[in-house]
Design a protein around this motif. Structure first.
Motif, PDB file in Angstrom:
ATOM      1  N   LEU A  49       0.811  -1.214   0.000  1.00 27.54           N
ATOM      2  CA  LEU A  49       0.000   0.000   0.000  1.00 27.54           C
ATOM      3  C   LEU A  49       0.847   1.268   0.000  1.00 27.54           C
ATOM      4  CD1 LEU A  49      -2.783   1.353   0.189  1.00 27.54           C
ATOM      5  CD2 LEU A  49      -2.672   1.056   2.670  1.00 27.54           C
ATOM      6  N   ALA A  58       1.887   2.276  -3.459  1.00 33.11           N
ATOM      7  CA  ALA A  58       0.776   2.823  -4.241  1.00 33.11           C
ATOM      8  C   ALA A  58       0.509   4.276  -3.867  1.00 33.11           C
ATOM      9  CB  ALA A  58      -0.478   1.981  -4.030  1.00 33.11           C
ATOM     10  N   VAL A 108      -8.710   6.678  -0.058  1.00 35.12           N
ATOM     11  CA  VAL A 108      -8.309   5.311   0.247  1.00 35.12           C
ATOM     12  C   VAL A 108      -9.477   4.605   0.922  1.00 35.12           C
ATOM     13  CG1 VAL A 108      -6.672   3.828   1.458  1.00 35.12           C
ATOM     14  CG2 VAL A 108      -5.916   6.037   0.539  1.00 35.12           C
ATOM     15  N   ASP A 144     -10.737   1.370   2.623  1.00 31.83           N
ATOM     16  CA  ASP A 144     -10.288   0.163   3.309  1.00 31.83           C
ATOM     17  C   ASP A 144     -11.480  -0.791   3.405  1.00 31.83           C
ATOM     18  OD1 ASP A 144      -9.493  -1.794   5.084  1.00 31.83           O
ATOM     19  OD2 ASP A 144      -8.509  -0.424   6.468  1.00 31.83           O
ATOM     20  N   THR A 175      -3.499  -1.503   7.886  1.00 29.31           N
ATOM     21  CA  THR A 175      -3.749  -0.573   6.787  1.00 29.31           C
ATOM     22  C   THR A 175      -4.063   0.831   7.302  1.00 29.31           C
ATOM     23  OG1 THR A 175      -4.472  -2.239   5.187  1.00 29.31           O
ATOM     24  CG2 THR A 175      -5.356  -0.025   4.914  1.00 29.31           C
ATOM     25  N   TYR A 192      -9.268   8.825   4.239  1.00 33.25           N
ATOM     26  CA  TYR A 192      -9.341   7.397   4.545  1.00 33.25           C
ATOM     27  C   TYR A 192     -10.773   7.043   4.904  1.00 33.25           C
ATOM     28  CZ  TYR A 192      -8.727   3.054   7.235  1.00 33.25           C
ATOM     29  OH  TYR A 192      -8.825   1.778   7.722  1.00 33.25           O
ATOM     30  N   ASP A 215      -5.474   0.170  -7.570  1.00 30.14           N
ATOM     31  CA  ASP A 215      -5.499  -0.870  -6.549  1.00 30.14           C
ATOM     32  C   ASP A 215      -4.270  -0.749  -5.665  1.00 30.14           C
ATOM     33  OD1 ASP A 215      -7.842  -1.738  -7.618  1.00 30.14           O
ATOM     34  OD2 ASP A 215      -7.061  -3.625  -8.429  1.00 30.14           O
ATOM     35  N   SER A 216      -4.370  -1.259  -4.461  1.00 29.31           N
ATOM     36  CA  SER A 216      -3.303  -1.067  -3.475  1.00 29.31           C
ATOM     37  C   SER A 216      -2.012  -1.792  -3.836  1.00 29.31           C
ATOM     38  CB  SER A 216      -3.779  -1.528  -2.092  1.00 29.31           C
ATOM     39  OG  SER A 216      -4.156  -2.896  -2.130  1.00 29.31           O
ATOM     40  N   ASP A 217      -2.093  -2.755  -4.768  1.00 29.16           N
ATOM     41  CA  ASP A 217      -0.862  -3.467  -5.143  1.00 29.16           C
ATOM     42  C   ASP A 217      -0.308  -3.004  -6.486  1.00 29.16           C
ATOM     43  OD1 ASP A 217      -3.038  -4.497  -6.467  1.00 29.16           O
ATOM     44  OD2 ASP A 217      -2.610  -6.606  -6.039  1.00 29.16           O
TER      45      ASP A 217
END
Length: 252
Positions: A3, A6, A22, A24, A31, A45, A73-75
Protein backbone atom coordinates in the motif's frame (compact mmCIF):
# COMPACT_ATOMS: atom_id res chain seq x y z
CA UNK A 1 2.99 -4.19 2.55
CA UNK A 2 2.35 -2.83 -0.96
CA UNK A 3 0.00 0.00 0.00
CA UNK A 4 2.78 2.47 0.84
CA UNK A 5 4.20 2.14 -2.69
CA UNK A 6 0.78 2.82 -4.24
CA UNK A 7 0.18 5.91 -2.11
CA UNK A 8 3.73 7.19 -2.62
CA UNK A 9 3.21 6.99 -6.39
CA UNK A 10 0.25 9.38 -6.11
CA UNK A 11 2.12 11.75 -3.81
CA UNK A 12 4.93 11.84 -6.39
CA UNK A 13 2.71 12.94 -9.29
CA UNK A 14 3.92 15.86 -11.39
CA UNK A 15 0.32 17.12 -11.45
CA UNK A 16 -0.66 17.94 -7.88
CA UNK A 17 -4.33 19.04 -8.01
CA UNK A 18 -5.76 15.67 -7.03
CA UNK A 19 -7.63 14.02 -4.17
CA UNK A 20 -6.80 10.53 -3.00
CA UNK A 21 -9.57 8.48 -1.40
CA UNK A 22 -8.31 5.31 0.25
CA UNK A 23 -11.16 2.86 0.80
CA UNK A 24 -10.29 0.16 3.31
CA UNK A 25 -12.52 -2.83 2.57
CA UNK A 26 -12.56 -4.31 6.05
CA UNK A 27 -8.85 -5.12 6.33
CA UNK A 28 -7.60 -6.80 9.51
CA UNK A 29 -3.98 -5.69 9.22
CA UNK A 30 -2.36 -2.30 9.89
CA UNK A 31 -3.75 -0.57 6.79
CA UNK A 32 -5.30 2.24 8.82
CA UNK A 33 -1.97 2.96 10.55
CA UNK A 34 -0.13 3.05 7.22
CA UNK A 35 -2.58 5.57 5.78
CA UNK A 36 -2.89 7.79 8.84
CA UNK A 37 0.89 8.04 9.16
CA UNK A 38 0.90 10.05 5.90
CA UNK A 39 0.22 13.73 6.48
CA UNK A 40 -1.41 15.14 3.34
CA UNK A 41 -4.70 17.02 3.37
CA UNK A 42 -5.50 15.81 -0.15
CA UNK A 43 -5.88 12.25 1.13
CA UNK A 44 -8.94 10.77 2.88
CA UNK A 45 -9.34 7.40 4.55
CA UNK A 46 -12.67 5.54 4.51
CA UNK A 47 -13.22 2.26 6.33
CA UNK A 48 -16.05 -0.10 5.42
CA UNK A 49 -17.05 -3.60 6.48
CA UNK A 50 -15.67 -6.10 3.98
CA UNK A 51 -17.91 -6.06 0.91
CA UNK A 52 -15.46 -6.75 -1.95
CA UNK A 53 -13.91 -4.39 -4.47
CA UNK A 54 -17.02 -3.37 -6.46
CA UNK A 55 -18.61 -1.95 -3.34
CA UNK A 56 -15.32 -0.35 -2.28
CA UNK A 57 -14.93 1.39 -5.64
CA UNK A 58 -18.54 2.55 -5.58
CA UNK A 59 -17.93 3.95 -2.09
CA UNK A 60 -14.91 5.86 -3.34
CA UNK A 61 -16.90 7.25 -6.28
CA UNK A 62 -19.66 8.49 -3.96
CA UNK A 63 -17.12 10.37 -1.82
CA UNK A 64 -15.16 11.82 -4.75
CA UNK A 65 -15.29 15.57 -5.39
CA UNK A 66 -13.31 15.66 -8.63
CA UNK A 67 -14.70 16.03 -12.15
CA UNK A 68 -12.84 12.89 -13.28
CA UNK A 69 -12.16 9.63 -11.47
CA UNK A 70 -9.18 7.29 -11.79
CA UNK A 71 -8.61 4.05 -9.93
CA UNK A 72 -5.56 2.48 -8.33
CA UNK A 73 -5.50 -0.87 -6.55
CA UNK A 74 -3.30 -1.07 -3.47
CA UNK A 75 -0.86 -3.47 -5.14
CA UNK A 76 -0.25 -1.26 -8.20
CA UNK A 77 1.30 2.15 -8.77
CA UNK A 78 1.32 5.17 -11.08
CA UNK A 79 4.35 6.52 -12.89
CA UNK A 80 5.03 10.17 -11.93
CA UNK A 81 3.73 11.68 -15.19
CA UNK A 82 0.43 9.78 -15.35
CA UNK A 83 -1.98 12.41 -14.00
CA UNK A 84 -0.18 15.28 -15.74
CA UNK A 85 -0.54 13.53 -19.11
CA UNK A 86 -4.18 12.73 -18.42
CA UNK A 87 -4.95 16.32 -17.47
CA UNK A 88 -3.25 17.65 -20.63
CA UNK A 89 -5.25 15.23 -22.79
CA UNK A 90 -8.53 16.24 -21.14
CA UNK A 91 -7.67 19.92 -21.46
CA UNK A 92 -6.92 19.55 -25.18
CA UNK A 93 -10.34 17.95 -25.63
CA UNK A 94 -12.10 20.68 -23.60
CA UNK A 95 -12.86 18.30 -20.71
CA UNK A 96 -15.50 16.07 -22.35
CA UNK A 97 -17.96 13.79 -20.56
CA UNK A 98 -16.32 10.60 -21.80
CA UNK A 99 -14.41 7.56 -20.61
CA UNK A 100 -10.74 7.16 -21.54
CA UNK A 101 -8.34 4.25 -21.22
CA UNK A 102 -4.58 4.12 -21.56
CA UNK A 103 -1.65 1.77 -21.94
CA UNK A 104 -0.35 -0.32 -19.06
CA UNK A 105 2.92 -1.77 -17.81
CA UNK A 106 3.30 -5.05 -15.96
CA UNK A 107 5.95 -5.26 -13.25
CA UNK A 108 7.01 -8.87 -12.68
CA UNK A 109 9.50 -7.93 -9.99
CA UNK A 110 12.44 -8.68 -12.28
CA UNK A 111 11.41 -6.74 -15.38
CA UNK A 112 8.78 -4.28 -16.61
CA UNK A 113 7.10 -4.66 -19.98
CA UNK A 114 4.33 -2.92 -21.89
CA UNK A 115 1.04 -4.73 -22.41
CA UNK A 116 -0.16 -4.66 -26.02
CA UNK A 117 -3.69 -3.54 -26.83
CA UNK A 118 -5.73 -4.69 -29.80
CA UNK A 119 -7.27 -1.46 -31.10
CA UNK A 120 -7.78 -2.48 -34.72
CA UNK A 121 -9.21 -0.09 -37.28
CA UNK A 122 -12.88 -0.62 -38.05
CA UNK A 123 -13.60 -2.39 -34.81
CA UNK A 124 -16.52 -1.24 -32.69
CA UNK A 125 -15.88 -0.31 -29.07
CA UNK A 126 -17.67 -3.52 -28.07
CA UNK A 127 -15.19 -5.58 -30.08
CA UNK A 128 -12.27 -3.67 -28.57
CA UNK A 129 -13.54 -4.16 -25.01
CA UNK A 130 -14.05 -7.87 -25.65
CA UNK A 131 -10.62 -8.34 -27.23
CA UNK A 132 -8.70 -6.59 -24.43
CA UNK A 133 -8.55 -6.61 -20.67
CA UNK A 134 -9.05 -2.95 -19.73
CA UNK A 135 -8.19 -2.78 -16.04
CA UNK A 136 -9.70 -0.19 -13.72
CA UNK A 137 -6.19 1.24 -13.28
CA UNK A 138 -6.10 2.15 -16.98
CA UNK A 139 -9.24 4.29 -17.08
CA UNK A 140 -10.12 7.92 -16.45
CA UNK A 141 -13.88 8.53 -16.37
CA UNK A 142 -15.95 11.68 -16.19
CA UNK A 143 -17.57 11.79 -12.76
CA UNK A 144 -21.03 12.43 -14.28
CA UNK A 145 -20.87 9.04 -15.99
CA UNK A 146 -20.08 7.31 -12.70
CA UNK A 147 -22.97 9.12 -11.04
CA UNK A 148 -25.15 7.22 -13.50
CA UNK A 149 -23.27 3.91 -13.79
CA UNK A 150 -21.72 2.01 -10.87
CA UNK A 151 -19.90 -1.29 -10.52
CA UNK A 152 -22.23 -4.29 -10.27
CA UNK A 153 -21.61 -5.79 -6.83
CA UNK A 154 -22.86 -9.15 -8.07
CA UNK A 155 -19.47 -9.84 -9.69
CA UNK A 156 -15.91 -10.17 -8.38
CA UNK A 157 -14.26 -11.18 -11.67
CA UNK A 158 -14.68 -9.12 -14.83
CA UNK A 159 -16.68 -6.47 -13.02
CA UNK A 160 -14.73 -3.81 -14.89
CA UNK A 161 -15.70 -5.19 -18.32
CA UNK A 162 -19.34 -5.41 -17.25
CA UNK A 163 -19.33 -1.71 -16.35
CA UNK A 164 -17.42 -0.59 -19.47
CA UNK A 165 -19.97 -2.36 -21.69
CA UNK A 166 -22.86 -0.54 -20.05
CA UNK A 167 -21.07 2.79 -20.33
CA UNK A 168 -20.23 2.14 -24.01
CA UNK A 169 -23.88 1.95 -24.95
CA UNK A 170 -24.38 5.61 -23.96
CA UNK A 171 -21.02 7.43 -23.77
CA UNK A 172 -17.86 7.57 -25.93
CA UNK A 173 -14.91 5.45 -24.82
CA UNK A 174 -11.59 6.55 -26.29
CA UNK A 175 -8.03 5.27 -26.15
CA UNK A 176 -5.18 7.67 -25.34
CA UNK A 177 -2.29 6.40 -27.40
CA UNK A 178 0.53 8.20 -25.61
CA UNK A 179 2.42 6.67 -22.69
CA UNK A 180 0.12 7.39 -19.72
CA UNK A 181 1.27 4.40 -17.78
CA UNK A 182 0.10 2.63 -14.70
CA UNK A 183 2.09 -0.38 -13.54
CA UNK A 184 0.42 -3.58 -12.37
CA UNK A 185 2.43 -5.67 -9.95
CA UNK A 186 2.24 -9.41 -10.55
CA UNK A 187 2.05 -11.59 -7.44
CA UNK A 188 0.54 -14.91 -6.40
CA UNK A 189 -2.22 -13.28 -4.34
CA UNK A 190 -4.01 -11.80 -7.35
CA UNK A 191 -7.66 -12.86 -7.46
CA UNK A 192 -7.45 -13.41 -11.22
CA UNK A 193 -4.65 -15.98 -10.89
CA UNK A 194 -6.18 -19.23 -12.27
CA UNK A 195 -3.46 -21.26 -10.58
CA UNK A 196 -4.66 -20.17 -7.13
CA UNK A 197 -8.34 -19.29 -7.56
CA UNK A 198 -11.05 -20.82 -9.72
CA UNK A 199 -11.56 -17.44 -11.33
CA UNK A 200 -12.61 -19.08 -14.60
CA UNK A 201 -15.88 -20.29 -13.05
CA UNK A 202 -16.78 -16.76 -11.95
CA UNK A 203 -15.74 -15.43 -15.34
CA UNK A 204 -17.99 -17.97 -17.05
CA UNK A 205 -20.93 -16.84 -14.93
CA UNK A 206 -20.22 -13.23 -15.89
CA UNK A 207 -20.10 -13.99 -19.62
CA UNK A 208 -23.37 -15.92 -19.48
CA UNK A 209 -24.89 -12.80 -17.93
CA UNK A 210 -23.32 -10.40 -20.45
CA UNK A 211 -24.45 -12.30 -23.52
CA UNK A 212 -28.16 -12.17 -22.68
CA UNK A 213 -30.52 -9.97 -24.67
CA UNK A 214 -30.92 -7.63 -21.67
CA UNK A 215 -27.26 -6.57 -21.49
CA UNK A 216 -25.19 -4.45 -23.87
CA UNK A 217 -22.71 -7.34 -23.99
CA UNK A 218 -25.01 -8.80 -26.63
CA UNK A 219 -23.40 -6.31 -29.04
CA UNK A 220 -20.14 -8.28 -28.90
CA UNK A 221 -19.90 -10.36 -32.12
CA UNK A 222 -20.77 -14.02 -31.63
CA UNK A 223 -17.32 -15.28 -32.63
CA UNK A 224 -15.76 -13.15 -29.91
CA UNK A 225 -18.35 -14.35 -27.42
CA UNK A 226 -17.38 -17.96 -28.21
CA UNK A 227 -13.69 -17.10 -27.82
CA UNK A 228 -14.35 -15.52 -24.42
CA UNK A 229 -16.36 -18.53 -23.23
CA UNK A 230 -13.60 -20.87 -24.38
CA UNK A 231 -11.08 -18.85 -22.36
CA UNK A 232 -13.21 -19.33 -19.24
CA UNK A 233 -13.35 -23.11 -19.70
CA UNK A 234 -9.58 -23.15 -20.26
CA UNK A 235 -9.03 -21.25 -16.99
CA UNK A 236 -11.30 -23.69 -15.14
CA UNK A 237 -9.28 -26.59 -16.53
CA UNK A 238 -6.01 -24.95 -15.52
CA UNK A 239 -7.27 -24.51 -11.98
CA UNK A 240 -8.30 -28.15 -11.59
CA UNK A 241 -5.07 -29.48 -13.14
CA UNK A 242 -3.08 -27.29 -10.73
CA UNK A 243 -4.97 -28.95 -7.86
CA UNK A 244 -4.42 -32.49 -9.17
CA UNK A 245 -7.98 -32.99 -10.41
CA UNK A 246 -7.47 -33.99 -14.02
CA UNK A 247 -10.90 -35.62 -14.37
CA UNK A 248 -12.58 -32.36 -13.38
CA UNK A 249 -10.34 -30.48 -15.79
CA UNK A 250 -11.37 -32.78 -18.66
CA UNK A 251 -15.05 -32.46 -17.70
CA UNK A 252 -14.81 -28.66 -17.69
Amino acid sequence: ELLQKAIASVLAQQFDNWELIVVDDGSTDNTADVVRAIDDERMRYIYQTNAERCDARNNGIIHANGSYVCFLDSDDYYLPERLAHLYDALHQRNFPCEMFYTGMLTDTGTRIFRERLNNGLGQTIFEILAANVIHCQQVCICRKILDEFKFNTRFRIGEDLELWLRIAQKYPINYLDEQYYVAVLEHQGRSVNPMVYNSGAEQLSLYQYLFTSQHSGKLIPQKLQQFMLAGSYHAIGQYHINHGKRFKAAWA
